[in-house]
Design a protein around this motif. Structure first.
Motif, PDB file in Angstrom:
ATOM      1  N   GLU A   2     -33.720   9.641  46.850  1.00  0.00           N
ATOM      2  CA  GLU A   2     -34.923  10.591  46.677  1.00  0.00           C
ATOM      3  C   GLU A   2     -36.413   9.849  47.226  1.00  0.00           C
ATOM      4  O   GLU A   2     -36.953  10.840  47.818  1.00  0.00           O
ATOM      5  N   ILE A   3     -36.395   8.633  47.236  1.00  0.00           N
ATOM      6  CA  ILE A   3     -37.558   7.924  47.862  1.00  0.00           C
ATOM      7  C   ILE A   3     -37.422   8.104  49.460  1.00  0.00           C
ATOM      8  O   ILE A   3     -38.687   8.611  50.018  1.00  0.00           O
ATOM      9  N   ASN A   5     -36.099  10.484  51.106  1.00  0.00           N
ATOM     10  CA  ASN A   5     -36.431  11.815  51.566  1.00  0.00           C
ATOM     11  C   ASN A   5     -37.789  12.112  51.237  1.00  0.00           C
ATOM     12  O   ASN A   5     -38.368  12.820  52.180  1.00  0.00           O
ATOM     13  N   SER A   6     -38.631  11.880  50.196  1.00  0.00           N
ATOM     14  CA  SER A   6     -39.932  12.203  49.766  1.00  0.00           C
ATOM     15  C   SER A   6     -40.911  11.448  50.796  1.00  0.00           C
ATOM     16  O   SER A   6     -41.934  11.926  51.260  1.00  0.00           O
ATOM     17  N   CYS A   7     -40.508  10.299  51.355  1.00  0.00           N
ATOM     18  CA  CYS A   7     -41.136   9.439  52.274  1.00  0.00           C
ATOM     19  C   CYS A   7     -40.924   9.551  53.693  1.00  0.00           C
ATOM     20  O   CYS A   7     -41.298   8.608  54.344  1.00  0.00           O
ATOM     21  N   ARG A   8     -40.019  10.350  54.033  1.00  0.00           N
ATOM     22  CA  ARG A   8     -39.544  10.460  55.192  1.00  0.00           C
ATOM     23  C   ARG A   8     -40.474  10.298  56.362  1.00  0.00           C
ATOM     24  O   ARG A   8     -40.368   9.475  57.359  1.00  0.00           O
ATOM     25  N   GLN A  94     -41.305  11.048  35.872  1.00  0.00           N
ATOM     26  CA  GLN A  94     -40.310  11.241  36.735  1.00  0.00           C
ATOM     27  C   GLN A  94     -39.573  12.504  35.782  1.00  0.00           C
ATOM     28  O   GLN A  94     -38.994  12.273  34.801  1.00  0.00           O
ATOM     29  N   ASP A 224     -33.031  21.055  49.877  1.00  0.00           N
ATOM     30  CA  ASP A 224     -32.693  19.648  50.131  1.00  0.00           C
ATOM     31  C   ASP A 224     -31.190  19.169  49.814  1.00  0.00           C
ATOM     32  O   ASP A 224     -30.300  18.751  50.535  1.00  0.00           O
ATOM     33  N   ARG A 244     -34.966  18.950  58.387  1.00  0.00           N
ATOM     34  CA  ARG A 244     -35.561  18.062  57.526  1.00  0.00           C
ATOM     35  C   ARG A 244     -36.952  17.962  57.897  1.00  0.00           C
ATOM     36  O   ARG A 244     -38.008  17.624  56.954  1.00  0.00           O
ATOM     37  N   SER A 249     -39.729  25.047  52.101  1.00  0.00           N
ATOM     38  CA  SER A 249     -38.174  25.358  51.997  1.00  0.00           C
ATOM     39  C   SER A 249     -37.925  26.607  52.641  1.00  0.00           C
ATOM     40  O   SER A 249     -36.696  26.480  52.992  1.00  0.00           O
TER      41      SER A 249
END
Length: 288
Positions: A2-3, A5-8, A94, A224, A244, A249
Motif C-alpha cells: 500500500e505504501i 502504491n500510494s508513494c509511487r 488507517q 488499484d 498506474r 480512477s
C-alpha cells in the motif's frame, strides 16, 4: 504494498537521482530477469517505475523488504526522510474495507513513542460472497516518530479470517489494545447466482467490455486491485506502468480497457472486474 502504491510518484522521482545504487542494493529481491527488464530502459524515471512494478508484483513480503531497504538508504536519498519522518506528531488513522478474503493488519513501528495504539476489527460474513473463492489482502504501514498520541487501524472485513501482527522494535508503547468482534451479518439477498448466470450469458467478453466502456469508466472506483490482478495475469509491464501513472480512477479504467486488445486480456479484465466490482458488474450485465 500500500505504501509503495500510494508513494509511487515520489519514490520514482527520488530514486531516479541514482537508479543504479538502489538496483544494486536490491540484488537480494531482484532476479537476473528483473534486472534485464529494468536495464533495457533508457530513462531513469522509467527504470524506477519498472522497479516498483516488479517489487509490487512479487507480493507483500518483498514490499516489506524493499521498504526496509529504503529506510537503510535514506542518507543516499535524503528525500526518503519525508517517507520515514521522525518529527511528525498527531494521530494516524488507517481505515480499510476488504471483501471476500483474509486480512492482515501488520503495522511496523520503529523507534517510536506511542501513548496509545488501538486496533479494532469488525468482521462479518456476507452471504453474497459465500460461494466465491477468498482473495487474500494485506494492509501494512510503517510509522517512525518521536511522539504520536495515537495510531488507530480500523478494518471492516467480509467472508475471511483476521490476523493482527504488529512488529514493534525499539519503541515505547504505553497502551496496546486489540479488539476483534466477529459476528454473522444480517441476511442479504444472494446475488451470486444471478452474477454467475449473467457471466455465462456473456460469451464475448471483449464485445461486452467495448459496449460497456463508458459505464465501466464512470462506475468502477476500486481500480488499484484490478491493476494488481491484471499485472500478474499477462498484461505487459509497460502497460501496467502507464495505467498506474494515470491520476484518476476513470483515467486508469479507460487505460485498462484501451490495453485490452486480445480475447485472453478481455477474460482477465472481466474476471478482475467480477472479483473487485461485483455490484457494478451485476448492474451492467442486467441491461446487457
Amino acid at each position: 504494498m500500500e505504501i509503495l502504491n500510494s508513494c509511487r510518484s515520489d519514490l520514482c522521482e527520488w530514486l531516479s537521482a541514482d537508479p543504479s545504487f538502489i538496483i544494486e542494493k536490491a540484488e537480494d529481491i531482484l532476479t537476473v530477469k528483473d534486472n534485464k527488464e529494468i536495464a533495457h530502459l533508457s530513462c531513469n524515471k522509467e527504470k524506477m517505475t519498472r522497479l516498483l512494478d516488479i517489487i509490487i508484483r512479487k507480493g507483500e513480503n518483498q514490499c516489506r523488504d524493499f521498504l526496509t531497504l529504503l529506510s537503510d538508504v535514506q542518507d543516499h536519498y535524503p528525500q526518503l526522510k519525508k517517507l520515514f519522518s521522525t518529527n511528525r506528531e498527531g494521530s494516524i488513522s488507517q481505515s480499510v474495507h476488504a471483501d471476500g478474503g483474509s486480512n492482515v493488519v501488520a503495522p511496523i513501528i520503529t523507534s517510536c513513542k506511542v501513548t496509545d495504539m488501538s486496533v479494532n476489527i469488525q468482521s462479518s460474513t456476507s452471504s453474497r460472497l459465500n460461494n466465491r473463492q477468498p482473495t487474500p489482502s494485506a494492509v501494512g504501514a510503517k510509522y517512525s516518530s518521536k511522539s504520536k498520541p495515537g495510531i488507530c487501524s480500523t478494518i471492516v472485513a467480509c467472508n475471511g479470517s483476521n490476523a493482527v501482527a504488529p512488529l514493534i522494535q525499539g519503541s515505547d508503547i504505553s497502551g496496546l489494545n486489540i479488539h476483534i468482534n466477529q459476528s454473522p451479518a444480517a441476511a442479504q439477498p444472494d446475488s451470486s447466482k444471478n452474477v454467475k448466470e449473467a457471466t455465462a450469458s456473456v460469451k464475448d467478453k471483449m464485445e461486452f467490455l467495448k459496449t460497456s466502456l463508458d459505464k465501466l469508466v464512470q462506475k468502477v472506483t476500486n481500480v488499484d486491485p484490478i491493476i494488481d490482478q491484471v499485472s500478474v495475469s499477462g498484461f505487459p509491464a509497460e502497460a501496467v506502468a502507464n495505467i498506474r501513472a494515470q491520476t484518476t480512477s476513470q483515467k486508469k479504467m479507460r487505460q485498462i480497457l484501451d490495453y485490452t486488445r486480445s480475447t485472453k486480456a478481455a477474460e482477465v479484465v472481466f474476471s478482475a472486474l467480477l472479483d473487485h466490482e461485483p455490484d457494478v458488474m451485476e448492474d451492467i450485465m442486467k441491461t446487457y
